[in-house]
Motif scaffolding. Structure first.
Motif: not given
Length: 340
Positions: A282-303
């Protein structure tokens, strides 16, 4: 259901989960997984016990997958199976069964690289989940692998960074074992980390050149840290469990994100997907979602159900290979250390 629909039966048996799935084109009709509790007694997967359990589980698991999908085996278009990497004895069970079934039904056989499947699981047609566009960067994180992969197409993938020693999943599990947590320990660290202070205990991040990773030094650092503090206070782990877990998890996530930032800078690709068992964290998923806003990435997290070992991810690769007529003959063999 149309005349042109492709029905793939997928079989996954790379480690200690026996899994089968049925896909109608890129849509999952069923996804069945049978785990093996016996390994908990030993604190890790015992290969011989795993292969025996696969032999017991494979027929009922496939039978259940077909029934849940409401498909008869005569309607199947092809059989896809995990060729490797994985435990040789476990892989052999799935490979042998897949060959026999494909031969008896007279349908194509499709061998799948387990690590490709973790990446391409993002192409399963799932409501609420967007599929990435090529090219993208994939972070594959599991008990046996830590890789950054440049993915240019379904069949054009290049590892641009990987661990030089231990995998990230092993770092989580070994850290948990040092703390006396049950096996597998990664999910326990994730659970306790939610209530802790991630900056309570500071661990040094290893200095590894380019896009490669190293986790062996961090594991040693955590071992010495626990031993030193337990010698002073025998209840140290229990008194600080949430903070220790949170600090370990924070450090590991920071290592992963630092390398992803470097990979984005080097390649110019800012589309990021994650795959593998540790992507359930959950920590990795949350950090990647935040990276979308923070770094302008487009992140994809699987079901969630497509993160740990499952057959649906094998099926989606099988479907793409079927469309491109990439079939295997009956001489195909299991390969525990298959080339990426």
């Amino acid at each position: 259901m149309s005349y042109n629909d492709v029905f793939i039966l997928a079989i996954e048996s790379s480690c200690d989960d026996t899994a089968a799935a049925v896909l109608q084109n890129d849509k999952v009709l069923s996804n069945v997984v049978a785990g093996q509790k016996i390994h908990e007694e030993y604190g890790g997967v015992v290969p011989e016990l795993a292969s025996r359990a696969h032999q017991q589980n494979i027929v009922p698991v496939i039978d259940m997958a077909l029934k849940k999908a409401n498909i008869d085996k005569t309607q199947l278009t092809a059989i896809a199976f995990t060729q490797g990497p994985g435990l040789m004895g476990s892989l052999l069970v799935g490979t042998s069964f897949s060959k026999s079934l494909a031969m008896s039904l007279g349908i194509p056989l499709i061998a799948v690289n387990h690590m490709h499947a973790h990446i391409l699981a993002h192409f399963i047609d799932e409501e609420g989940y967007e599929k990435p566009d090529f090219p993208f960067l994939a972070l594959t994180i599991s008990g046996g692998h830590t890789q950054i992969v440049k993915v240019s197409s379904f069949f054009d993938m290049e590892i641009i960074g990987q661990t030089t020693d231990d995998a990230v999943g092993e770092a989580f599990d070994k850290s948990a074992k040092i703390m006396g947590l049950p096996y597998p320990g990664g999910p326990f660290i994730d659970k306790f980390a939610k209530d802790g202070n991630p900056k309570k205990f500071l661990f040094t991040k290893p200095k590894v050149p380019n896009l490669d990773f190293s986790f062996s030094g961090l594991k040693t650092q955590i071992l010495y840290f626990i031993q030193k503090n337990v010698a002073i206070n025998s209840n140290f782990i229990e008194d600080n469990k949430a903070d220790i877990c949170s600090s370990i998890q924070y450090t590991i996530i920071e290592i992963l994100i630092d390398k992803l930032k470097l990979a984005v800078n080097q390649t110019g690709i800012n589309s990021i997907v994650i795959g593998g068992g540790v992507s359930a964290n959950s920590g990795i998923r949350k950090t990647l979602k935040e990276a979308q806003e923070k770094y302008g990435w487009k992140t994809f997290i699987p079901k969630f159900e497509y993160t740990t070992d499952n057959a649906a991810m094998i099926g989606i690769v099988g479907y793409q290979k079927y469309l491109h007529h990439k079939f295997d003959d009956y001489s195909v063999t299991s390969n525990a250390r298959i080339e990426f």
